[in-house]
Design a protein around this motif. Structure first.
Motif, mmCIF file in Angstrom:
data_model
loop_
_atom_site.group_PDB
_atom_site.id
_atom_site.type_symbol
_atom_site.label_atom_id
_atom_site.label_comp_id
_atom_site.label_asym_id
_atom_site.label_seq_id
_atom_site.Cartn_x
_atom_site.Cartn_y
_atom_site.Cartn_z
ATOM 1 N N LEU A 102 0.851 -1.192 0.000
ATOM 2 C CA LEU A 102 0.000 0.000 0.000
ATOM 3 C C LEU A 102 0.886 1.240 0.000
ATOM 4 N N ASP A 103 0.804 2.015 -1.077
ATOM 5 C CA ASP A 103 1.553 3.265 -1.179
ATOM 6 C C ASP A 103 0.744 4.363 -0.498
ATOM 7 N N ALA A 119 -3.932 2.554 12.037
ATOM 8 C CA ALA A 119 -4.441 1.891 10.834
ATOM 9 C C ALA A 119 -3.334 1.113 10.138
ATOM 10 N N VAL A 120 -2.148 1.703 10.056
ATOM 11 C CA VAL A 120 -1.018 1.026 9.428
ATOM 12 C C VAL A 120 -0.648 -0.228 10.209
ATOM 13 N N ALA A 121 -0.671 -0.143 11.534
ATOM 14 C CA ALA A 121 -0.359 -1.311 12.359
ATOM 15 C C ALA A 121 -1.359 -2.440 12.095
ATOM 16 N N GLY A 127 -0.933 -8.489 7.085
ATOM 17 C CA GLY A 127 0.077 -8.974 6.156
ATOM 18 C C GLY A 127 0.453 -8.012 5.055
ATOM 19 N N PHE A 128 -0.260 -6.879 4.921
ATOM 20 C CA PHE A 128 0.064 -5.911 3.870
ATOM 21 C C PHE A 128 1.430 -5.275 4.133
ATOM 22 N N ARG A 129 2.111 -4.908 3.044
ATOM 23 C CA ARG A 129 3.374 -4.185 3.132
ATOM 24 C C ARG A 129 3.086 -2.710 2.949
#
Length: 550
Positions: A102-103, A119-121, A127-129
């Motif tokens: 996710l950019d 949200a990023v955590a 599993g998203f990068r």
């Protein structure tokens, strides 16, 4: 009924690995036929989330196995607390979350940072990068960038005109464990600048423009002979990661065969469990040979593919190229061509590396290193050692940097001849190498000067074996001087600062008589005299030895 999605199309632009020249991933870019859907998405988090799902589905329709980059505004994540619909869509199209990066797109200034980080955590937990996008043109605060701890940082190509800024970002990314990409690369000069600055990935019109059909072949300018060498300690495996061909462990041999025959560039398939951990490795040639034998298809087509696979060879994402070679060296020679799976800290596959890529890069490294060796001692020069110092600093390692030279070396040449002087320098170099073999880096920086980079305890061994050894030539003794600065993590910013701390210690050592050793700590005043007699430095005499104890 008409919908705005009817006029929405997507283009795909490759993200290129600058070292291997391979396509590492595809970024999906919204291309509406009318209106400014991106401006609306910036104001409407729900719409932005829908765009990410539509981009994913557009990629899935192209049946590409490449990892994906999807754009999402920072405000969207902070407002929605994550992207649950995207996670569901990833599963629905048969992909895995760690295949999706996710950019995170600016603006960030007015985004609630705590909500964004939470949200990023949550996305990471799924599993998203994570990629920090638009660095250099956007408004991403440095503190937020550090707190995000992204897997990838995308720099705007305009920063290439400011190489110091790019190098600083590379150092920060090394601390964060992130790769560096440069986006918007349009010229070969920009590509060369990106490589010189240490970027591992890039994208832009130079390689391939955005296109409705994903491209597999891209243009990558050939590497110039003057390109910087990789560190002797080994480039990171992250710089060689290729997308992996992945199927579940339940896949049949027929499914693997269909994948391999439809993708001639795929050298092998990894069979992974439900969370993405490699379980078996299917090598292309061995598998197809088994399938093409007498009754092979009838015997194996409907059977589990894992029965024709091997135990996968794996390395961690923080491994070096040399460590990969160690893994390849273990086992039968029939598996030397197998790809090596690269896994993250959870054991999930993030890609593969090919032996050919590693061997090529390490060979280039050896050639560059050989070109920089001192012709007299065959030791690396100052560039190699100072580069290693910078890598130790970036890695947060404590170290001791020592300078050593021969006292009154000119008298050796004048009194015993230059051949005796050259032999003395070679002998000192050999003694240094033998003393610290495997524990330190020794460099010959010119004349009778040497540098030694080591852990804090090594200089004591150096003193006992080299400095205190009796050296003489033609029956006349001479001595060596040693200056050491110990640098704790954070005490110096680069090799120049370390050298600046070492300079006064060198001067102090030369003012002593006899074999001398002066020790100091970076950032602290004063120094300690470990060897040598004060006040008589100018009285030192003469010739030096060809060998200790001769």
């Amino acid at each position: 009924m008409y919908s705005w999605t009817d006029t929405l199309r997507f283009a795909f632009q490759p993200v290129v690995n600058l070292r291997t020249g391979a396509v590492a991933a595809l970024e999906a870019l919204a291309r509406p036929e009318s209106g400014d859907i991106l401006a609306e998405a910036r104001r409407d988090p729900e719409l932005d989330g829908v765009l990410a799902v539509l981009a994913l589905r557009a990629v899935a329709r192209r049946e590409t196995m490449l990892p994906l980059h999807l754009n999402v505004f920072a405000a969207t994540l902070a407002d929605l607390g994550g992207l649950t619909p995207l996670h569901d869509a990833v599963r629905a199209v048969g992909r895995l979350p760690w295949e999706v990066t996710l950019d995170i797109v600016p603006p960030c200034t007015h985004v609630p940072q705590r909500a964004l980080l939470e949200a990023v955590a949550a996305l990471r937990e799924q599993g998203f990068r994570i990629c920090a996008d638009g660095i250099g043109e956007g408004d991403v605060p440095l503190r937020l960038l550090t707190d995000l701890s992204p897997d990838l940082v995308k720099l705007d190509a305009s920063l290439l005109a400011r190489p110091a800024a790019v190098r600083a970002m590379r150092t920060l990314c090394e601390e964060l464990g992130a790769l560096v990409a440069v986006e918007g690369v349009e010229t070969e000069a920009q590509c060369a600048a990106a490589v010189a600055a240490g970027a591992q990935l890039a994208q832009g019109e130079l390689f391939a423009p955005p296109a409705r059909i994903p491209v597999a072949d891209v243009y990558v300018p050939p590497r110039s002979p003057g390109s910087p060498a990789m560190p002797r300690s080994g480039p990171s495996v992250r710089e060689f990661v290729r997308p992996a061909a992945i199927l579940p462990t339940t896949a049949s041999a027929g499914q693997v065969r269909a994948l391999l025959t439809g993708s001639p560039d795929v050298s092998g398939v990894l069979l992974v469990d439900q969370v993405g951990r490699p379980v078996r490795s299917v090598h292309r040639s061995r598998f197809l040979l088994s399938m093409s034998g007498p009754y092979g298809h009838a015997l194996y087509a409907d059977r589990p593919a894992r029965k024709l696979g091997d135990v996968p060879r794996t390395v961690g994402i923080h491994a070096t190229a040399w460590e990969v070679l160690d893994v390849v060296a273990v086992g039968g020679s029939d598996r030397t061509s197998d790809d090596v799976a690269v896994v993250d800290e959870h054991g999930r596959c993030v890609g593969t590396v090919r032996l050919a890529d590693l061997v090529r890069a390490l060979a280039e490294s050896r050639v560059e290193e050989a070109a920089g060796l001192n012709p007299l001692t065959r030791l690396p020069g100052s560039d190699a050692i100072t580069g290693e110092v910078d890598r130790w600093i970036a890695g947060g390692r404590a170290f001791a940097l020592s300078w050593l030279d021969i006292d009154h070396f000119k008298q050796v040449n004048d009194g015993a001849g230059f051949a005796a002087g050259d032999e003395l320098i070679r002998s000192v170099g050999r003694a240094l190498q033998q003393t610290v073999a495997g524990h330190a880096r020794v460099g010959h920086i010119g004349g009778d000067d040497f540098l030694v980079l080591a852990d804090e305890a090594v200089p004591v061994t150096l003193v006992a074996s080299v400095l205190d050894a009796p050296w003489s030539v033609a029956g006349r003794p001479v001595t060596l001087s040693l200056a050491t600065v110990v640098c704790a993590p954070g005490s110096v910013g680069d090799h120049r600062q370390a050298a600046a701390h070492l300079a006064p210690l060198k001067k102090a050592a030369k003012e002593l008589s006899g074999a001398s050793w002066v020790l100091g700590l970076a950032g602290l005043p004063g120094h300690e005299v470990r060897r040598g007699v004060p006040g008589a430095g100018s009285a030192r005499v003469g010739y030096a030895a060809a060998e200790p104890g001769s």
